[in-house]
Design a protein around this motif. Structure first.
Motif, mmCIF file in Angstrom:
data_model
loop_
_atom_site.group_PDB
_atom_site.id
_atom_site.type_symbol
_atom_site.label_atom_id
_atom_site.label_comp_id
_atom_site.label_asym_id
_atom_site.label_seq_id
_atom_site.Cartn_x
_atom_site.Cartn_y
_atom_site.Cartn_z
ATOM 1 N N THR A 1 0.837 -1.195 0.000
ATOM 2 C CA THR A 1 0.000 0.000 0.000
ATOM 3 C C THR A 1 0.877 1.252 0.000
ATOM 4 O O THR A 1 1.863 1.316 0.730
ATOM 5 N N LEU A 2 0.504 2.210 -0.815
ATOM 6 C CA LEU A 2 1.154 3.512 -0.788
ATOM 7 C C LEU A 2 0.129 4.523 -0.312
ATOM 8 O O LEU A 2 -1.019 4.496 -0.758
ATOM 9 N N THR A 3 0.514 5.407 0.594
ATOM 10 C CA THR A 3 -0.366 6.506 0.978
ATOM 11 C C THR A 3 0.158 7.762 0.298
ATOM 12 O O THR A 3 1.377 7.977 0.256
ATOM 13 N N VAL A 4 -0.767 8.523 -0.265
ATOM 14 C CA VAL A 4 -0.331 9.711 -1.018
ATOM 15 C C VAL A 4 -0.927 10.992 -0.425
ATOM 16 O O VAL A 4 -1.956 10.960 0.253
ATOM 17 N N ASP A 5 -0.261 12.115 -0.701
ATOM 18 C CA ASP A 5 -0.768 13.402 -0.192
ATOM 19 C C ASP A 5 -1.822 13.973 -1.153
ATOM 20 O O ASP A 5 -2.065 13.408 -2.229
ATOM 21 N N ASP A 6 -2.422 15.086 -0.761
ATOM 22 C CA ASP A 6 -3.535 15.632 -1.543
ATOM 23 C C ASP A 6 -3.117 16.068 -2.946
ATOM 24 O O ASP A 6 -3.881 15.923 -3.906
ATOM 25 N N GLY A 7 -1.906 16.597 -3.032
ATOM 26 C CA GLY A 7 -1.412 17.048 -4.343
ATOM 27 C C GLY A 7 -1.315 15.873 -5.315
ATOM 28 O O GLY A 7 -1.751 15.958 -6.465
ATOM 29 N N ALA A 8 -0.764 14.773 -4.803
ATOM 30 C CA ALA A 8 -0.615 13.588 -5.658
ATOM 31 C C ALA A 8 -1.987 13.047 -6.047
ATOM 32 O O ALA A 8 -2.213 12.646 -7.188
ATOM 33 N N LEU A 9 -2.913 13.052 -5.097
ATOM 34 C CA LEU A 9 -4.260 12.547 -5.357
ATOM 35 C C LEU A 9 -4.913 13.329 -6.497
ATOM 36 O O LEU A 9 -5.531 12.762 -7.402
ATOM 37 N N LYS A 10 -4.733 14.651 -6.439
ATOM 38 C CA LYS A 10 -5.304 15.495 -7.470
ATOM 39 C C LYS A 10 -4.679 15.157 -8.833
ATOM 40 O O LYS A 10 -5.376 15.052 -9.846
ATOM 41 N N ALA A 11 -3.370 14.974 -8.815
ATOM 42 C CA ALA A 11 -2.669 14.630 -10.062
ATOM 43 C C ALA A 11 -3.186 13.298 -10.618
ATOM 44 O O ALA A 11 -3.469 13.169 -11.812
ATOM 45 N N LEU A 12 -3.362 12.313 -9.743
ATOM 46 C CA LEU A 12 -3.862 11.006 -10.183
ATOM 47 C C LEU A 12 -5.239 11.134 -10.795
ATOM 48 O O LEU A 12 -5.537 10.568 -11.850
ATOM 49 N N ARG A 13 -6.097 11.907 -10.137
ATOM 50 C CA ARG A 13 -7.474 12.063 -10.650
ATOM 51 C C ARG A 13 -7.488 12.809 -11.969
ATOM 52 O O ARG A 13 -8.428 12.692 -12.742
ATOM 53 N N GLY A 14 -6.424 13.598 -12.190
ATOM 54 C CA GLY A 14 -6.325 14.323 -13.465
ATOM 55 C C GLY A 14 -5.655 13.489 -14.549
ATOM 56 O O GLY A 14 -5.316 14.003 -15.610
ATOM 57 N N GLY A 15 -5.389 12.208 -14.257
ATOM 58 C CA GLY A 15 -4.833 11.336 -15.294
ATOM 59 C C GLY A 15 -3.314 11.301 -15.332
ATOM 60 O O GLY A 15 -2.724 10.815 -16.295
ATOM 61 N N LYS A 16 -2.671 11.834 -14.276
ATOM 62 C CA LYS A 16 -1.198 11.835 -14.271
ATOM 63 C C LYS A 16 -0.638 10.600 -13.562
ATOM 64 O O LYS A 16 -1.348 9.890 -12.854
ATOM 65 N N SER A 17 0.657 10.413 -13.714
ATOM 66 C CA SER A 17 1.356 9.320 -13.035
ATOM 67 C C SER A 17 1.567 9.673 -11.562
ATOM 68 O O SER A 17 1.485 10.837 -11.179
ATOM 69 N N LEU A 18 1.867 8.644 -10.766
ATOM 70 C CA LEU A 18 2.191 8.889 -9.359
ATOM 71 C C LEU A 18 3.709 9.035 -9.218
ATOM 72 O O LEU A 18 4.464 8.100 -9.515
ATOM 73 N N LEU A 19 4.137 10.207 -8.756
ATOM 74 C CA LEU A 19 5.570 10.454 -8.583
ATOM 75 C C LEU A 19 5.972 10.156 -7.140
ATOM 76 O O LEU A 19 5.138 10.247 -6.224
ATOM 77 N N PRO A 20 7.243 9.847 -6.908
ATOM 78 C CA PRO A 20 7.690 9.531 -5.547
ATOM 79 C C PRO A 20 7.406 10.677 -4.556
ATOM 80 O O PRO A 20 7.095 10.425 -3.393
ATOM 81 N N ALA A 21 7.498 11.910 -5.036
ATOM 82 C CA ALA A 21 7.361 13.065 -4.139
ATOM 83 C C ALA A 21 6.027 13.073 -3.397
ATOM 84 O O ALA A 21 5.947 13.545 -2.251
ATOM 85 N N GLY A 22 4.972 12.538 -4.021
ATOM 86 C CA GLY A 22 3.647 12.586 -3.399
ATOM 87 C C GLY A 22 3.343 11.417 -2.475
ATOM 88 O O GLY A 22 2.256 11.326 -1.902
ATOM 89 N N VAL A 23 4.284 10.509 -2.319
ATOM 90 C CA VAL A 23 4.038 9.318 -1.491
ATOM 91 C C VAL A 23 4.496 9.588 -0.065
ATOM 92 O O VAL A 23 5.642 9.976 0.174
ATOM 93 N N THR A 24 3.590 9.407 0.898
ATOM 94 C CA THR A 24 3.956 9.706 2.286
ATOM 95 C C THR A 24 4.247 8.446 3.098
ATOM 96 O O THR A 24 4.908 8.509 4.120
ATOM 97 N N LYS A 25 3.722 7.308 2.651
ATOM 98 C CA LYS A 25 3.960 6.092 3.427
ATOM 99 C C LYS A 25 3.966 4.871 2.498
ATOM 100 O O LYS A 25 3.171 4.799 1.560
ATOM 101 N N VAL A 26 4.850 3.924 2.787
ATOM 102 C CA VAL A 26 4.933 2.689 1.996
ATOM 103 C C VAL A 26 4.788 1.505 2.947
ATOM 104 O O VAL A 26 5.534 1.399 3.923
ATOM 105 N N GLU A 27 3.821 0.650 2.683
ATOM 106 C CA GLU A 27 3.640 -0.532 3.545
ATOM 107 C C GLU A 27 3.628 -1.806 2.715
ATOM 108 O O GLU A 27 3.236 -1.786 1.557
ATOM 109 N N GLY A 28 4.017 -2.891 3.338
ATOM 110 C CA GLY A 28 3.935 -4.205 2.689
ATOM 111 C C GLY A 28 5.209 -4.604 1.962
ATOM 112 O O GLY A 28 6.197 -3.869 1.960
#
Ligand code: GLU
Length: 376
Positions: A282-309
């Protein structure tokens, strides 16, 4: 709707040995190849990306090495492939150089398409070649493949390649002009089938037995190829390729069978990511990354706040927002240890953090399914 080859954006073309190889002399049929090169150049000029999967190495190598017994031992076949492949590659290079197309040889084994890491590597090599405008010419690496772990036929190999790179069209050219309800050679009542939309058991049964003699394909492997292609949202056509200009003339050819999938390659891939994989991280992302994802963009490392598993490169992971809600699923470009190192960092820091230049994206948009997002 009538199918047209010129509508393809990414086309995989499989060339059977009998079209290209003069087995007796150990020669490439250069006139036929010249016509193919012209057709390919024309398609490329109109914006179609073309990948060739070419047979012929063993057939040409047999002639070159004087191996004319009908049945060869494995080591002899491999020797023939080694001698034939270099001649084949040279012939492609010469034919396409006339149209300023760079040819790149890719030799793959069964493991390269079935084992995840190697699959990802093969895929990104082919993607990179296409991006650079080169034309990959693919064959099985027959000189190292052993009987148990080889495709043995390029029909299925071509279908795997088409699925791997999300091609929208696969064309199989051989001496077979399409699908019939029975073998037209022995059954005068055999009916020709111009289009197939579903691979029902009746359709699969029309393949009959594998053909005798050298040719490793026949209808059996072609229908297996169709199953792989349609499952990946890729349409497929079978046509007789013996006359020159197979690609240019395909749309007007009287005989050919199109296999038409229900969805697009993109839809098939997204469905596959969404439904058939068990996410292990599981990756947890911040609001900026979420907005980017919803706009059809890729997920960049900068927007990831937590990595599990625990996961490997290419595994499926769940993406959650700050509140822990699942917002997306995707195939991650890094293993968990690397993802932990990269989380919160800018893509330009990747080289320094990992010691190598990995992908800029943690999850590329093509590998991502965003719930309630814009589907791009
Ligand atoms: N890889 C083999 C060759 O180049 C051909 C396999 C096939 O006939 O499909 O000779």
């Amino acid at each position: 709707m009538t199918q047209s080859i010129s509508a393809s954006k990414r086309l995989v073309v499989k060339i059977g040995s009998a079209l290209l190889a003069d087995e007796r002399k150990g020669q490439v049929r250069t006139r036929w190849l010249g016509a193919l090169a012209r057709d390919v150049a024309q398609l490329k000029a109109r914006g179609t990306q073309v990948v060739l999967v070419s047979s012929g190495a063993v057939a040409i190598g047999r002639g070159l090495l004087g191996l004319d017994r009908p049945k060869l031992r494995l080591d002899e076949k491999q020797a023939a492939a080694a001698a034939g492949q270099i001649k084949l590659a040279h012939a492609y290079q010469a034919a396409l150089a006339r149209h300023d197309v760079s040819v790149a040889q890719v030799l793959v084994t069964l493991e390269d398409t079935e084992e995840r890491r190697r699959y990802l590597n093969a895929r990104s090599t082919i993607e990179t070649l296409l991006r650079l405008g080169a034309m990959p010419v693919i064959n099985e690496n027959d000189t190292v493949a052993t009987n148990e772990i080889r495709y043995g036929d390029n029909d299925r190999l071509a279908a795997r390649v088409a699925a791997m790179i999300s091609a929208d069209t696969l064309a199989l050219f051989s001496t077979i002009d399409g699908l019939y309800t029975a073998d037209p050679g022995s059954d005068p009542d055999a009916q020709f089938i111009p289009e197939v939309r579903k691979l029902t058991p009746q359709i699969m049964a029309m393949a009959g037995d594998a053909p005798p003699g050298y040719s490793s394909g026949g209808m059996v492997t072609k229908l297996e190829a169709a199953r792989v292609a349609l499952g990946a949202g890729c349409r497929m056509v079978i046509a007789d390729g013996r006359k020159a200009h197979v690609l240019r003339d395909l749309d007007k050819a009287a005989r050919k069978t199109w296999f038409v999938p229900e969805g697009s390659p993109r839809a098939a891939r997204k469905h596959w990511i969404e439904a058939s994989l068990k996410p292990t991280g599981t990756l947890t992302v911040d609001d900026g990354a979420l907005k980017a994802l919803r706009g059809g963009k890729s997920l960049l490392p900068a927007g990831v706040t937590k990595v599990e598993g625990r996961f490997d490169r290419g595994d499926a992971v769940i993406v959650r927002d700050r509140a822990g809600r699942e917002v997306a699923r995707g195939l991650i470009a890094y293993a968990d240890a690397e993802a932990r190192l990269l989380a919160g960092h800018k893509s330009r820091e990747i080289q320094e953090l990992l010691g190598y230049r990995g992908r800029d994206e943690m999850i590329h948009r093509d590998d991502l399914v965003v719930h309630d997002g814009k589907d791009t």
